[in-house]
Scaffold this motif. Structure first.
Motif, short mmCIF file in Angstrom:
data_model
loop_
_atom_site.label_atom_id
_atom_site.label_comp_id
_atom_site.label_asym_id
_atom_site.label_seq_id
_atom_site.Cartn_x
_atom_site.Cartn_y
_atom_site.Cartn_z
N GLY A 8 -13.80 147.62 55.96
CA GLY A 8 -13.81 148.61 57.02
C GLY A 8 -15.17 149.03 57.52
O GLY A 8 -15.27 149.81 58.47
N GLY A 9 -16.23 148.55 56.88
CA GLY A 9 -17.56 148.91 57.35
C GLY A 9 -17.89 148.25 58.68
O GLY A 9 -17.14 147.39 59.17
N GLY A 10 -19.00 148.65 59.26
CA GLY A 10 -19.41 148.04 60.52
C GLY A 10 -20.56 148.79 61.14
O GLY A 10 -21.17 149.68 60.53
N LEU A 11 -20.86 148.41 62.38
CA LEU A 11 -21.93 149.04 63.15
C LEU A 11 -21.30 149.93 64.22
O LEU A 11 -20.49 149.44 65.03
N VAL A 12 -21.65 151.22 64.19
CA VAL A 12 -21.13 152.17 65.17
C VAL A 12 -22.28 153.02 65.69
O VAL A 12 -23.36 153.05 65.11
N GLN A 13 -22.00 153.74 66.76
CA GLN A 13 -22.97 154.68 67.29
C GLN A 13 -22.73 156.07 66.70
O GLN A 13 -21.63 156.39 66.23
N ALA A 14 -23.77 156.87 66.73
CA ALA A 14 -23.66 158.24 66.24
C ALA A 14 -22.52 158.96 66.96
O ALA A 14 -22.36 158.82 68.18
N GLY A 15 -21.74 159.71 66.17
CA GLY A 15 -20.61 160.44 66.72
C GLY A 15 -19.29 159.71 66.62
O GLY A 15 -18.23 160.33 66.80
N GLU A 16 -19.34 158.42 66.35
CA GLU A 16 -18.12 157.64 66.24
C GLU A 16 -17.52 157.72 64.83
O GLU A 16 -18.08 158.38 63.95
N SER A 17 -16.40 157.05 64.65
CA SER A 17 -15.66 157.11 63.38
C SER A 17 -15.43 155.73 62.80
O SER A 17 -15.42 154.72 63.52
N LEU A 18 -15.25 155.71 61.49
CA LEU A 18 -14.84 154.52 60.76
C LEU A 18 -13.90 154.94 59.64
O LEU A 18 -14.01 156.07 59.14
N SER A 85 -17.58 161.75 63.08
CA SER A 85 -18.88 162.30 63.51
C SER A 85 -20.02 161.67 62.72
O SER A 85 -20.88 162.37 62.18
N LEU A 86 -20.02 160.37 62.66
CA LEU A 86 -21.03 159.68 61.86
C LEU A 86 -22.44 159.92 62.39
O LEU A 86 -22.65 160.06 63.62
N GLU A 87 -23.38 159.98 61.47
CA GLU A 87 -24.78 160.24 61.78
C GLU A 87 -25.62 159.07 61.27
O GLU A 87 -25.21 158.38 60.32
N PRO A 88 -26.79 158.84 61.86
CA PRO A 88 -27.65 157.75 61.35
C PRO A 88 -27.95 157.88 59.86
O PRO A 88 -28.10 156.86 59.17
N GLU A 89 -27.97 159.11 59.36
CA GLU A 89 -28.23 159.33 57.93
C GLU A 89 -27.10 158.84 57.03
O GLU A 89 -27.25 158.75 55.82
N ASP A 90 -25.95 158.53 57.62
CA ASP A 90 -24.82 157.99 56.85
C ASP A 90 -24.95 156.48 56.63
O ASP A 90 -24.12 155.89 55.93
N THR A 91 -25.94 155.86 57.23
CA THR A 91 -26.14 154.43 57.07
C THR A 91 -26.41 154.07 55.61
O THR A 91 -27.32 154.62 54.99
N ALA A 92 -25.57 153.20 55.07
CA ALA A 92 -25.68 152.82 53.66
C ALA A 92 -24.61 151.77 53.34
O ALA A 92 -23.70 151.55 54.14
N GLY A 113 -18.89 146.57 47.70
CA GLY A 113 -19.52 147.37 48.73
C GLY A 113 -19.22 146.89 50.14
O GLY A 113 -18.92 145.72 50.36
N THR A 114 -19.29 147.82 51.08
CA THR A 114 -19.15 147.49 52.50
C THR A 114 -20.22 148.26 53.27
O THR A 114 -20.47 149.43 52.99
N GLN A 115 -20.87 147.58 54.19
CA GLN A 115 -22.03 148.16 54.89
C GLN A 115 -21.58 148.99 56.09
O GLN A 115 -20.77 148.55 56.90
N VAL A 116 -22.14 150.19 56.17
CA VAL A 116 -21.95 151.06 57.32
C VAL A 116 -23.31 151.30 57.96
O VAL A 116 -24.25 151.74 57.28
N THR A 117 -23.42 151.00 59.24
CA THR A 117 -24.66 151.21 59.96
C THR A 117 -24.36 152.07 61.18
O THR A 117 -23.50 151.72 61.99
N VAL A 118 -25.08 153.18 61.29
CA VAL A 118 -24.88 154.11 62.40
C VAL A 118 -26.16 154.15 63.24
O VAL A 118 -27.23 154.52 62.73
N SER A 119 -26.04 153.78 64.48
CA SER A 119 -27.20 153.77 65.36
C SER A 119 -27.27 155.08 66.14
O SER A 119 -26.24 155.70 66.45
N SER A 120 -28.49 155.48 66.47
CA SER A 120 -28.67 156.74 67.20
C SER A 120 -28.65 156.54 68.69
O SER A 120 -28.67 155.43 69.19
#
Length: 120
Positions: A8-18, A85-92, A113-120
């Motif tokens: 379920g991980g992935g690349l999203v923008q700030a404010g989005e959900s996963l 409400s994902l934030e860039p600081e949640d990237t991990a 593990g699954t990678q979550v990347t949040v872009s600003s």
């Protein structure tokens, strides 16, 4: 021993959900407390959320309270982490854990593990 597999991980923008999913295999899943932890590059692995074996008790890191929700379905042997409400600081990299103490340290069994990347 419990085998765990996150997805379920992935690349999203700030404010989005996963929504992360942890599928477990092995006996007695419903007897284990479960937890989610995360590890950013260059940082130690940290606690995110935990849930008791029957789902009645949950606990969260202060930084995710009000944004993340942990839940479980014992019939499906699955644990979820809804992240809003994902934030860039949640990237991990996010890891599922079996046997998490509430409160307390993680148990011995981890997923890959699954990678979550949040872009600003």
């Amino acid at each position: 021993q419990v085998q765990l597999e996150e997805s379920g991980g992935g690349l999203v923008q700030a404010g989005e959900s996963l929504r992360l999913t942890c599928a477990a295999s092995g006996p007695a899943f419903s007897a284990f407390n479960m937890g989610w932890f995360r590890q950013a590059p260059g940082k130690v692995r940290e606690f995110v959320a935990s849930i008791s074996s029957n789902g009645a008790l949950t606990r969260y890191h202060d930084s995710v309270k009000g944004r993340f929700t942990i839940s479980r379905d014992n019939a499906k042997k699955t644990v979820y982490l809804q992240m809003n409400s994902l934030e860039p600081e949640d990237t991990a990299a996010y890891y599922c854990n079996a046997g998490t103490a509430i409160p307390g340290p993680p148990g011995p069994d981890w997923g890959q593990g699954t990678q979550v990347t949040v872009s600003s």
